[in-house]
Design an enzyme around this catalytic site. Sequence first.
Site, short mmCIF file in Angstrom:
data_model
loop_
_atom_site.label_atom_id
_atom_site.label_comp_id
_atom_site.label_asym_id
_atom_site.label_seq_id
_atom_site.Cartn_x
_atom_site.Cartn_y
_atom_site.Cartn_z
N ASN A 22 -0.66 -4.98 -45.72
CA ASN A 22 -0.06 -3.66 -45.16
C ASN A 22 -1.29 -3.48 -44.29
O ASN A 22 -2.49 -3.45 -44.66
CB ASN A 22 0.41 -2.60 -46.06
N HIS A 72 -2.63 0.14 -42.15
CA HIS A 72 -2.45 1.68 -42.16
C HIS A 72 -3.44 2.11 -41.04
O HIS A 72 -4.25 1.84 -41.12
CB HIS A 72 -2.53 2.12 -43.64
N SER A 92 -6.83 0.63 -41.53
CA SER A 92 -7.34 -0.43 -42.70
C SER A 92 -6.23 -1.54 -43.07
O SER A 92 -4.87 -1.12 -42.86
CB SER A 92 -7.34 0.47 -43.99
N ASP A 149 -0.29 3.49 -50.03
CA ASP A 149 -1.33 3.20 -49.10
C ASP A 149 -2.90 3.26 -49.96
O ASP A 149 -3.68 3.83 -49.58
CB ASP A 149 -1.45 4.45 -48.13
C1 GAR Z 1 0.92 0.88 -36.57
O1 GAR Z 1 0.27 2.03 -36.04
C2 GAR Z 1 0.85 0.57 -38.16
O2 GAR Z 1 -0.52 0.94 -38.45
C3 GAR Z 1 1.55 1.73 -38.59
O3 GAR Z 1 2.69 1.83 -37.86
C4 GAR Z 1 2.49 1.30 -36.48
C5 GAR Z 1 3.31 0.30 -35.99
O4 GAR Z 1 3.13 -0.12 -34.74
N1 GAR Z 1 1.99 1.76 -40.07
C6 GAR Z 1 2.29 2.67 -40.85
O5 GAR Z 1 2.04 3.76 -40.56
C7 GAR Z 1 2.35 2.34 -42.10
N2 GAR Z 1 2.34 3.65 -43.01
P1 GAR Z 1 3.68 -1.56 -34.08
O6 GAR Z 1 5.45 -1.44 -34.86
O7 GAR Z 1 3.34 -1.41 -32.73
O8 GAR Z 1 2.78 -2.74 -34.85
#
Ligand code: GAR
Length: 217
Positions: free
Chosen positions: A103, A105, A132, A141
């Site tokens: 994942n 985060h 991360s 997380d």
């Molecule tokens: C990213 O910033 C990722 O780190 C976050 O969602 C966004 C997705 O963007 N993930 C989380 O918050 C997971 N808990 P993307 O769809 O453009 O890759």
Amino acid sequence: MVLISGRGSNLQAIIDAVNAGRLPAEIRAVIGNQPGAPGLARARTAGIPAHAIDHRGFATREQFDQALMRQIDFYRPRVVVLAGFMRILSGAFIDHYAGRLLNIHPSLLPAFPGLNTHARALQSGVTVHGASVHFVTHEVDGGPVIVQAAVPVFADDTPEILAERVLMEEHRIYPLAIGWFLAGRLSVENGRVLLDGHERPEQGLNRDIPPSQPPSG
Ligand code: GAR
């Protein structure tokens, strides 16, 4: 195998890394839990099989996860990559992919688990924030961190501006971590991730980043 919920910019970064030869991998399929997710369109544009499994069509989280697992396992992936997949996963799902579920985060874990990380980082007054990549365990997380990237926080940042700065680092470190995993270079010992059998000295907060300064120019 990449799982997404929305925009899919991390998915795009992974696709780009594969296409550029920087990440020796094959993305067998992309699955999204939101049928209209732009990330699914990105996959189709790249010629990657894309499936929508709408979580709203299932009575329980467990039933949704079982459907997800069936679709994932059809492709027999070596690694399952969560890229902005905004669903809490059941214990059965996490156990099924233990050790090969990654994942990303948007914070320097263990700081700011959960949602709205950029706004919370700004509220808390930290001068360094980041992203991360970690193995997924039962603790949300909370799994062993593979790689982190830090960015400075500036006094006039908004959550959106800070998110954009962090996102650029996400796009850099996720393909890197996936490549390490696929090359068999990662191991976990006592809850710590080792690369080629060694703890990475640069893991964690990058102390080289200067304290909060407005960007010049
Ligand atoms: C990213 O910033 C990722 O780190 C976050 O969602 C966004 C997705 O963007 N993930 C989380 O918050 C997971 N808990 P993307 O769809 O453009 O890759």
